[in-house]
Design a protein around this motif. Structure first.
Motif, PDB file in Angstrom:
ATOM      1  N   GLY A  72      57.983  57.099  28.406  1.00 46.74           N
ATOM      2  CA  GLY A  72      58.101  57.566  29.779  1.00 46.74           C
ATOM      3  C   GLY A  72      56.805  57.596  30.573  1.00 46.74           C
ATOM      4  O   GLY A  72      56.789  58.021  31.725  1.00 46.74           O
ATOM      5  N   LYS A  73      55.730  57.134  29.991  1.00 48.80           N
ATOM      6  CA  LYS A  73      54.430  57.123  30.663  1.00 48.80           C
ATOM      7  C   LYS A  73      54.353  55.939  31.639  1.00 48.80           C
ATOM      8  O   LYS A  73      54.873  54.861  31.362  1.00 48.80           O
ATOM      9  N   THR A  74      53.729  56.160  32.790  1.00 53.34           N
ATOM     10  CA  THR A  74      53.493  55.103  33.765  1.00 53.34           C
ATOM     11  C   THR A  74      51.995  55.039  34.029  1.00 53.34           C
ATOM     12  O   THR A  74      51.362  56.065  34.295  1.00 53.34           O
ATOM     13  N   ILE A  75      51.443  53.834  33.957  1.00 54.44           N
ATOM     14  CA  ILE A  75      50.025  53.632  34.255  1.00 54.44           C
ATOM     15  C   ILE A  75      49.929  52.554  35.318  1.00 54.44           C
ATOM     16  O   ILE A  75      50.471  51.451  35.164  1.00 54.44           O
ATOM     17  N   GLU A  76      49.234  52.887  36.410  1.00 54.70           N
ATOM     18  CA  GLU A  76      49.037  51.947  37.508  1.00 54.70           C
ATOM     19  C   GLU A  76      47.562  51.574  37.566  1.00 54.70           C
ATOM     20  O   GLU A  76      46.695  52.429  37.443  1.00 54.70           O
ATOM     21  N   VAL A  77      47.296  50.279  37.744  1.00 52.49           N
ATOM     22  CA  VAL A  77      45.922  49.804  37.867  1.00 52.49           C
ATOM     23  C   VAL A  77      45.811  48.864  39.056  1.00 52.49           C
ATOM     24  O   VAL A  77      46.805  48.282  39.503  1.00 52.49           O
ATOM     25  N   ILE A  78      44.598  48.741  39.559  1.00 53.17           N
ATOM     26  CA  ILE A  78      44.258  47.734  40.556  1.00 53.17           C
ATOM     27  C   ILE A  78      43.291  46.790  39.849  1.00 53.17           C
ATOM     28  O   ILE A  78      42.351  47.242  39.185  1.00 53.17           O
ATOM     29  N   THR A  79      43.528  45.490  39.967  1.00 51.86           N
ATOM     30  CA  THR A  79      42.647  44.522  39.329  1.00 51.86           C
ATOM     31  C   THR A  79      42.015  43.614  40.378  1.00 51.86           C
ATOM     32  O   THR A  79      42.580  43.414  41.462  1.00 51.86           O
ATOM     33  N   LYS A  80      40.844  43.066  40.020  1.00 50.74           N
ATOM     34  CA  LYS A  80      40.151  42.107  40.887  1.00 50.74           C
ATOM     35  C   LYS A  80      39.614  41.004  39.995  1.00 50.74           C
ATOM     36  O   LYS A  80      38.985  41.276  38.966  1.00 50.74           O
ATOM     37  N   ASN A  81      39.893  39.765  40.349  1.00 49.44           N
ATOM     38  CA  ASN A  81      39.382  38.624  39.596  1.00 49.44           C
ATOM     39  C   ASN A  81      39.363  37.375  40.469  1.00 49.44           C
ATOM     40  O   ASN A  81      39.857  37.393  41.590  1.00 49.44           O
ATOM     41  N   GLN A  82      38.774  36.323  39.931  1.00 45.84           N
ATOM     42  CA  GLN A  82      38.718  35.050  40.636  1.00 45.84           C
ATOM     43  C   GLN A  82      39.611  34.042  39.934  1.00 45.84           C
ATOM     44  O   GLN A  82      39.707  34.025  38.704  1.00 45.84           O
ATOM     45  N   ALA A  83      40.282  33.196  40.747  1.00 52.06           N
ATOM     46  CA  ALA A  83      41.218  32.212  40.217  1.00 52.06           C
ATOM     47  C   ALA A  83      41.134  30.935  41.038  1.00 52.06           C
ATOM     48  O   ALA A  83      40.725  30.953  42.201  1.00 52.06           O
ATOM     49  N   SER A  84      41.530  29.826  40.408  1.00 52.36           N
ATOM     50  CA  SER A  84      41.612  28.549  41.114  1.00 52.36           C
ATOM     51  C   SER A  84      42.977  27.943  40.835  1.00 52.36           C
ATOM     52  O   SER A  84      43.742  28.456  40.021  1.00 52.36           O
ATOM     53  N   SER A  85      43.271  26.823  41.479  1.00 54.29           N
ATOM     54  CA  SER A  85      44.556  26.165  41.234  1.00 54.29           C
ATOM     55  C   SER A  85      44.597  25.564  39.832  1.00 54.29           C
ATOM     56  O   SER A  85      45.663  25.331  39.279  1.00 54.29           O
ATOM     57  N   GLU A  86      43.445  25.340  39.234  1.00 56.02           N
ATOM     58  CA  GLU A  86      43.368  24.773  37.888  1.00 56.02           C
ATOM     59  C   GLU A  86      43.346  25.833  36.797  1.00 56.02           C
ATOM     60  O   GLU A  86      43.823  25.608  35.696  1.00 56.02           O
ATOM     61  N   GLU A  87      42.746  26.999  37.092  1.00 63.50           N
ATOM     62  CA  GLU A  87      42.508  28.005  36.057  1.00 63.50           C
ATOM     63  C   GLU A  87      42.576  29.407  36.655  1.00 63.50           C
ATOM     64  O   GLU A  87      41.853  29.727  37.592  1.00 63.50           O
ATOM     65  N   CYS A  88      43.422  30.251  36.086  1.00 64.11           N
ATOM     66  CA  CYS A  88      43.541  31.630  36.574  1.00 64.11           C
ATOM     67  C   CYS A  88      42.365  32.493  36.119  1.00 64.11           C
ATOM     68  O   CYS A  88      42.053  33.489  36.750  1.00 64.11           O
ATOM     69  N   SER A  89      41.726  32.107  35.024  1.00 66.82           N
ATOM     70  CA  SER A  89      40.651  32.934  34.463  1.00 66.82           C
ATOM     71  C   SER A  89      39.264  32.421  34.846  1.00 66.82           C
ATOM     72  O   SER A  89      38.422  32.176  33.990  1.00 66.82           O
ATOM     73  N   MET A  90      39.025  32.286  36.136  1.00 67.67           N
ATOM     74  CA  MET A  90      37.710  31.823  36.603  1.00 67.67           C
ATOM     75  C   MET A  90      36.652  32.930  36.507  1.00 67.67           C
ATOM     76  O   MET A  90      35.469  32.667  36.668  1.00 67.67           O
ATOM     77  N   SER A  91      37.082  34.155  36.260  1.00 68.42           N
ATOM     78  CA  SER A  91      36.156  35.276  36.074  1.00 68.42           C
ATOM     79  C   SER A  91      36.836  36.298  35.164  1.00 68.42           C
ATOM     80  O   SER A  91      38.015  36.175  34.858  1.00 68.42           O
ATOM     81  N   GLY A  92      36.064  37.290  34.772  1.00 67.75           N
ATOM     82  CA  GLY A  92      36.650  38.416  34.075  1.00 67.75           C
ATOM     83  C   GLY A  92      37.511  39.204  35.048  1.00 67.75           C
ATOM     84  O   GLY A  92      37.570  38.902  36.241  1.00 67.75           O
TER      85      GLY A  92
END
Length: 127
Positions: free
Chosen positions: A83-103
């Motif tokens: 029953g626990k709910t955890i909400e986060v806000i994330t920030k990162n960099q992405a490109s059309s080729e790769e979603c993991s362009m940054s941490g």
């Protein structure tokens, strides 16, 4: 006439590729997965207890910051079997080729003050 038709057909078939490059990438899975890892490492969540079907990721912003490079911000909510709910806000960099362009920077939302309970454009995200 055939040459003109070939040019028009080539333009039509090349348009989707050009439009896809200009569009901001949909990369919700990368920040969602990395947020889970960060939450686990911080001792805030047990990954097997997360109800994957109830995980929600909403892209709040995507700003073009370079050629085919976007900075993206997501609001991600996890629900656990206890029953626990955890909400986060994330920030990162992405490109059309790769979603993991940054941490992925992860900010835990401890208190929500005012506003609506849920954003109208929530999207279900699966790992």
């Amino acid at each position: 006439m055939r040459a003109a038709l070939k040019v028009v057909m080539a333009a039509i078939f090349s348009m989707p590729a050009a439009v896809a490059l200009a569009k901001s990438p949909d990369c919700a899975s990368w920040p969602t997965n990395m947020a889970l890892v960060h939450l686990k490492n911080a001792g805030l969540i047990d990954i097997p207890s997360v109800i994957e079907a109830q995980t929600r990721a909403v892209r709040l912003a995507s700003e073009k910051i370079g050629k085919d490079l976007h900075q993206q911000v997501y609001d991600i909510t996890f629900h656990t079997r206890d029953g626990k709910t955890i909400e986060v806000i994330t920030k990162n960099q992405a490109s059309s080729e790769e979603c993991s362009m940054s941490g992925v920077d992860v900010y835990v939302v401890s208190t929500k003050i005012g506003g609506s309970v849920a954003l109208p454009s929530e999207v279900t995200t699966k790992k």
